[in-house]
Design a protein around this motif. Structure first.
Motif, PDB file in Angstrom:
ATOM      1  N   UNK A   1     -14.186  68.952 -30.701  1.00  0.00           N
ATOM      2  CA  UNK A   1     -14.041  70.066 -31.567  1.00  0.00           C
ATOM      3  C   UNK A   1     -12.545  70.547 -31.425  1.00  0.00           C
ATOM      4  N   UNK A   2     -12.066  70.591 -32.620  1.00  0.00           N
ATOM      5  CA  UNK A   2     -10.621  71.009 -32.819  1.00  0.00           C
ATOM      6  C   UNK A   2     -10.914  72.479 -32.673  1.00  0.00           C
ATOM      7  N   UNK A   3      -9.760  73.251 -32.145  1.00  0.00           N
ATOM      8  CA  UNK A   3      -9.782  74.720 -32.136  1.00  0.00           C
ATOM      9  C   UNK A   3      -8.148  75.190 -32.244  1.00  0.00           C
ATOM     10  N   UNK A   4      -7.975  76.341 -32.888  1.00  0.00           N
ATOM     11  CA  UNK A   4      -6.675  76.892 -32.772  1.00  0.00           C
ATOM     12  C   UNK A   4      -6.741  78.611 -32.404  1.00  0.00           C
ATOM     13  N   UNK A   5      -6.173  78.795 -31.248  1.00  0.00           N
ATOM     14  CA  UNK A   5      -6.040  80.234 -31.148  1.00  0.00           C
ATOM     15  C   UNK A   5      -4.738  81.037 -31.470  1.00  0.00           C
ATOM     16  N   UNK A   6      -4.705  81.916 -32.089  1.00  0.00           N
ATOM     17  CA  UNK A   6      -3.430  82.699 -32.462  1.00  0.00           C
ATOM     18  C   UNK A   6      -3.500  83.746 -31.409  1.00  0.00           C
ATOM     19  N   UNK A   7      -2.705  83.500 -30.299  1.00  0.00           N
ATOM     20  CA  UNK A   7      -2.870  84.077 -28.796  1.00  0.00           C
ATOM     21  C   UNK A   7      -1.659  84.846 -28.533  1.00  0.00           C
ATOM     22  N   UNK A   8      -1.852  85.977 -27.784  1.00  0.00           N
ATOM     23  CA  UNK A   8      -1.036  86.760 -27.092  1.00  0.00           C
ATOM     24  C   UNK A   8      -1.347  86.934 -25.665  1.00  0.00           C
ATOM     25  N   UNK A   9      -0.529  86.114 -24.709  1.00  0.00           N
ATOM     26  CA  UNK A   9      -1.179  86.205 -23.489  1.00  0.00           C
ATOM     27  C   UNK A   9      -1.197  87.527 -22.502  1.00  0.00           C
TER      28      UNK A   9
END
Length: 133
Positions: A1-9
């Motif tokens: 499955x493809x996934x994208x996360x718009x992330x702030x570490x």
């Protein structure tokens, strides 16, 4: 499955969401949205796909929200989007997209709505257990 996360570490909720995705056996595309903000069109797409209003996608805590006067109800969605693109810290996080949908994952467990079942329990940074059931 493809996934994208718009992330702030720097964000615990974002870190927990990323860890939950990985716990589900998925290595997502991680977009550091502070360094690489989405385009206006992509941001509008994410907000709409998550079922949110533009105002509902703005982060207030730890941002220039008040200093910019963004609480003014007379501001249009276009005004709010302009502010979010000029100051990406105003984009609430983390947005996650999978083939199962888009969610603003606050709290982090919201990501379970768009992931396959977890292989077992998961322990968040604060020690809270997530079972996925």
């Amino acid at each position: 499955m493809n996934a994208v996360i718009y992330h702030n570490p720097q964000c615990g909720t974002s870190r927990n969401t990323l860890a939950l995705i990985r716990h589900a056996g998925i290595e997502p595309e991680v977009v550091d949205y502070l360094a690489h903000p989405p385009s206006r069109a992509r941001l509008v797409e994410l907000i709409a796909a998550a079922g949110l209003s533009v105002r509902g996608a703005i982060r207030q805590k730890g941002t220039p929200y008040d200093a910019l006067g963004l609480g003014d109800a007379a501001l249009s969605d276009e005004d709010l989007l302009d502010a979010m693109l000029a100051h990406p810290i105003l984009i609430n996080r983390p947005f996650v997209q999978t083939p199962m949908g888009v969610r603003l994952c606050r709290p982090s467990e919201v990501v379970l709505d768009i992931l396959p079942p977890l292989p077992g329990p998961f322990r968040k940074e604060d020690g809270e257990m997530v079972t996925g059931a």
